[in-house]
Scaffold this motif. Sequence first.
Motif, PDB file in Angstrom:
ATOM      1  N   CYS A 166      47.222  40.653  31.592  1.00 53.70           N
ATOM      2  CA  CYS A 166      46.032  39.928  32.044  1.00 53.70           C
ATOM      3  C   CYS A 166      45.394  40.653  33.231  1.00 53.70           C
ATOM      4  O   CYS A 166      44.167  40.755  33.329  1.00 53.70           O
ATOM      5  N   HIS A 167      46.233  41.179  34.138  1.00 60.05           N
ATOM      6  CA  HIS A 167      45.741  41.928  35.294  1.00 60.05           C
ATOM      7  C   HIS A 167      45.035  43.205  34.853  1.00 60.05           C
ATOM      8  O   HIS A 167      43.997  43.585  35.415  1.00 60.05           O
ATOM      9  N   GLN A 168      45.577  43.878  33.835  1.00 60.49           N
ATOM     10  CA  GLN A 168      44.942  45.092  33.326  1.00 60.49           C
ATOM     11  C   GLN A 168      43.592  44.779  32.689  1.00 60.49           C
ATOM     12  O   GLN A 168      42.649  45.570  32.783  1.00 60.49           O
ATOM     13  N   LEU A 169      43.524  43.621  32.048  1.00 66.89           N
ATOM     14  CA  LEU A 169      42.279  43.217  31.390  1.00 66.89           C
ATOM     15  C   LEU A 169      41.245  42.751  32.412  1.00 66.89           C
ATOM     16  O   LEU A 169      40.059  43.069  32.305  1.00 66.89           O
ATOM     17  N   ILE A 170      41.722  41.994  33.429  1.00 65.09           N
ATOM     18  CA  ILE A 170      40.842  41.493  34.490  1.00 65.09           C
ATOM     19  C   ILE A 170      41.483  41.869  35.825  1.00 65.09           C
ATOM     20  O   ILE A 170      42.326  41.135  36.354  1.00 65.09           O
ATOM     21  N   PRO A 171      41.164  43.024  36.399  1.00 63.95           N
ATOM     22  CA  PRO A 171      41.837  43.558  37.598  1.00 63.95           C
ATOM     23  C   PRO A 171      41.912  42.597  38.788  1.00 63.95           C
ATOM     24  O   PRO A 171      42.855  42.668  39.579  1.00 63.95           O
ATOM     25  N   CYS A 172      40.961  41.688  38.925  1.00 67.05           N
ATOM     26  CA  CYS A 172      40.977  40.779  40.075  1.00 67.05           C
ATOM     27  C   CYS A 172      42.055  39.699  39.936  1.00 67.05           C
ATOM     28  O   CYS A 172      42.383  39.009  40.909  1.00 67.05           O
ATOM     29  N   CYS A 173      42.625  39.555  38.743  1.00 67.55           N
ATOM     30  CA  CYS A 173      43.682  38.556  38.506  1.00 67.55           C
ATOM     31  C   CYS A 173      45.043  39.195  38.763  1.00 67.55           C
ATOM     32  O   CYS A 173      45.622  39.824  37.873  1.00 67.55           O
ATOM     33  N   LEU A 174      45.559  39.058  39.977  1.00 71.18           N
ATOM     34  CA  LEU A 174      46.853  39.639  40.315  1.00 71.18           C
ATOM     35  C   LEU A 174      47.965  38.928  39.540  1.00 71.18           C
ATOM     36  O   LEU A 174      47.931  37.698  39.379  1.00 71.18           O
ATOM     37  N   PRO A 175      48.977  39.681  39.058  1.00 69.70           N
ATOM     38  CA  PRO A 175      50.033  39.089  38.222  1.00 69.70           C
ATOM     39  C   PRO A 175      50.696  37.855  38.816  1.00 69.70           C
ATOM     40  O   PRO A 175      50.893  36.852  38.126  1.00 69.70           O
ATOM     41  N   ARG A 176      51.071  37.903  40.099  1.00 65.86           N
ATOM     42  CA  ARG A 176      51.745  36.744  40.709  1.00 65.86           C
ATOM     43  C   ARG A 176      50.807  35.539  40.820  1.00 65.86           C
ATOM     44  O   ARG A 176      51.238  34.397  40.636  1.00 65.86           O
ATOM     45  N   CYS A 177      49.545  35.793  41.110  1.00 69.07           N
ATOM     46  CA  CYS A 177      48.574  34.694  41.177  1.00 69.07           C
ATOM     47  C   CYS A 177      48.393  34.054  39.808  1.00 69.07           C
ATOM     48  O   CYS A 177      48.307  32.825  39.682  1.00 69.07           O
ATOM     49  N   VAL A 178      48.354  34.892  38.786  1.00 66.95           N
ATOM     50  CA  VAL A 178      48.265  34.390  37.415  1.00 66.95           C
ATOM     51  C   VAL A 178      49.497  33.549  37.100  1.00 66.95           C
ATOM     52  O   VAL A 178      49.403  32.464  36.508  1.00 66.95           O
ATOM     53  N   GLY A 179      50.673  34.036  37.525  1.00 69.36           N
ATOM     54  CA  GLY A 179      51.912  33.309  37.277  1.00 69.36           C
ATOM     55  C   GLY A 179      51.923  31.931  37.915  1.00 69.36           C
ATOM     56  O   GLY A 179      52.347  30.949  37.302  1.00 69.36           O
TER      57      GLY A 179
END
Length: 235
Positions: free
Chosen positions: A197-210
Amino acid sequence: MAVNWTLSMCCGTEEIIFLVLFGSYFVINLLLWKTFILKPMKLMAVFVHEMGHATMCWLTGGKVNEINVETNEGGVTKYQGGNRCCIIPAGYLGGAFVGGLLVTLSGNRIAATISASIFVCAMLGSLCFKPNFWLVVLNLFFSAVTIGFILVDWLVYDPLVQFVTLYYGVFIGSFSVYDIYDDLITRTVEGSDAHACHQLIPCCLPRCVGVQWAIVAIAFQGLGMYLALVWFTST
């Protein structure tokens, strides 16, 4: 029939049994979480995760080529096309949604039977997509067990299928929350759904997405419990 959204008629015998079972299932899972006893259930939850990806792929016009589950509690869904923005989060969130839905449907015998039957059809249907050996064993095992519970419920003892559906829902929901916490919040696993998801939308950091996905997953379990109580008190 008036729908009791306020739960003003709660809690009678059925509702108390439901709440006790919900809490007991959660505690039992917590105590046995790192034991081999729950290994089959964890692999089943991984299957639900992968089916979340596959289902969203189909819904967005893609093609699923392969669905696999590994004994290390990992899995992979190979697909072509579809909307990646929808497909990527559908694993964790799809598992959490299914968990909450099963908890809700456990509030009624017919609904629980239908949901268990659809679950069996999904497990058997997935075998058409180049499954590996362990997915074949896993799905045939749970299909046979679930069908057995349905037959016993309607021929011998009621409400067994509701108890089983509730357990499936609590476990799948709990596994989704734990999986999100372990894979996406405590660490960043390259190749995980949040990383994709982060690779697709760079502003979405993995931990924040989690963190966001964890909140949604917990909300699904809470909503499932509430709707089941609404169902109980409205009938």
